[in-house]
Motif scaffolding. Structure first.
Motif, mmCIF file in Angstrom:
data_model
loop_
_atom_site.group_PDB
_atom_site.id
_atom_site.type_symbol
_atom_site.label_atom_id
_atom_site.label_comp_id
_atom_site.label_asym_id
_atom_site.label_seq_id
_atom_site.Cartn_x
_atom_site.Cartn_y
_atom_site.Cartn_z
ATOM 1 N N GLY A 125 7.483 -0.563 16.356
ATOM 2 C CA GLY A 125 6.640 -0.331 15.251
ATOM 3 C C GLY A 125 5.837 0.559 14.928
ATOM 4 N N GLU A 126 6.137 1.605 15.834
ATOM 5 C CA GLU A 126 5.459 2.869 15.845
ATOM 6 C C GLU A 126 6.179 4.014 15.115
ATOM 7 O OE1 GLU A 126 2.452 3.137 17.354
ATOM 8 O OE2 GLU A 126 2.804 1.146 17.878
ATOM 9 N N LYS A 127 7.046 4.055 14.556
ATOM 10 C CA LYS A 127 7.866 5.099 14.040
ATOM 11 C C LYS A 127 8.500 4.466 12.708
ATOM 12 C CE LYS A 127 8.649 7.792 18.347
ATOM 13 N NZ LYS A 127 7.519 8.676 17.813
ATOM 14 N N LEU A 128 8.354 5.418 11.648
ATOM 15 C CA LEU A 128 9.064 5.239 10.223
ATOM 16 C C LEU A 128 10.183 6.257 10.243
ATOM 17 C CD1 LEU A 128 9.659 3.816 7.535
ATOM 18 C CD2 LEU A 128 7.997 5.432 6.558
ATOM 19 N N VAL A 129 11.455 5.750 10.232
ATOM 20 C CA VAL A 129 12.436 6.770 10.132
ATOM 21 C C VAL A 129 13.196 6.660 8.494
ATOM 22 C CG1 VAL A 129 14.951 7.553 10.835
ATOM 23 C CG2 VAL A 129 13.245 6.531 12.375
ATOM 24 N N VAL A 159 0.957 -1.157 -0.023
ATOM 25 C CA VAL A 159 -0.214 0.040 0.073
ATOM 26 C C VAL A 159 0.931 1.311 -0.001
ATOM 27 C CG1 VAL A 159 -1.759 1.293 1.407
ATOM 28 C CG2 VAL A 159 -1.912 -1.194 1.284
ATOM 29 N N ARG A 160 0.644 2.130 -0.926
ATOM 30 C CA ARG A 160 1.622 3.256 -0.954
ATOM 31 C C ARG A 160 1.090 4.167 0.237
ATOM 32 N NH1 ARG A 160 4.096 6.597 -4.896
ATOM 33 N NH2 ARG A 160 3.852 8.727 -4.668
ATOM 34 N N LEU A 161 2.108 4.747 0.862
ATOM 35 C CA LEU A 161 2.127 5.643 2.131
ATOM 36 C C LEU A 161 1.691 7.045 1.226
ATOM 37 C CD1 LEU A 161 5.275 4.801 4.008
ATOM 38 C CD2 LEU A 161 2.883 3.813 4.358
#
Length: 210
Positions: free
Chosen positions: A182-186, A161-163
């Motif tokens: 699993g709460e953050k995307l860096v 799925v595209r962000l």
């Protein structure tokens, strides 16, 4: 008279031998000059001119290994990976230099030809003189190849799925990593400033379950 005839025959043979050695030396010198010309074109990133010189050189001396390796470098730098692989495989006919196996493996892996990559990584690993540091790297590459081969044979149902546009912008974004919880995307983003300078920064996106 017999002595004189034999003497003259040896003299003629000697003349032909000297002439042959001289011609061979001149030919080698011309080939070396042509290679240096191709190398100069390569250093100037004039790849088509370099390829033209190498093609002419290889017509004279098809097993000139330095020319074949230079040609593979050109194809590598110009992202012509299939031609790079073809050239390296041709080079293997004339040289068993372990680095050719390494280059072949890296090129094959980069375009998803994992079986060929695995074969050449293993050939390189078996070569004498490979350092312990390089062996560690090759072990990892071999594991990656085997994982990729197995994953392709046993695909997993996956629907990406595209962000949102908050992450996927017109700028370059790369090296995404998810935090342990699993709460953050860096990820890294390159942003061009009004001055023309490109700024590279880390960005953090918080997970929103809604």
């Amino acid at each position: 008279m017999v002595y004189n005839v034999t003497k003259n025959v040896f003299l003629v043979l000697l003349i032909f031998m000297v002439a042959g050695f001289k011609a061979a030396a001149q030919n080698n010198a011309k080939i070396q000059q042509q290679f240096q010309k191709a190398l100069q074109y390569y250093n100037l990133q004039e790849y088509q001119n370099a390829i033209s010189e190498i093609d002419k050189l290889l017509k004279k001396d098809s097993d000139y290994i330095d020319a074949l390796l230079l040609l593979s470098d050109i194809y590598h730098d110009s992202d012509s990976t299939l031609k790079e692989i073809e050239t390296l495989e041709n080079a293997l006919q004339y040289s068993q230099n372990p680095l050719i196996y390494y280059r072949l493996a890296k090129a094959s892996y980069s375009i998803g030809i994992y079986e060929k990559a695995l074969f050449n990584f293993e050939k390189y690993q078996q070569s004498p003189g490979v350092s312990d540091t390089r062996k560690t790297e090759i072990d990892q590459q071999i594991r990656s190849c085997r994982f990729a081969i197995d994953a392709m044979k046993n695909p997993v149902d996956f629907k990406p799925v595209r962000l949102s546009q908050n992450i996927n912008t017109e700028n370059d974004e790369y090296w995404p990593s998810i935090s342990l919880d699993g709460e953050k995307l860096v990820f890294t983003r390159r942003v061009k400033q009004p001055s023309g300078v490109v700024q590279e920064d880390f960005f953090i996106s918080d997970f929103d379950s809604t």
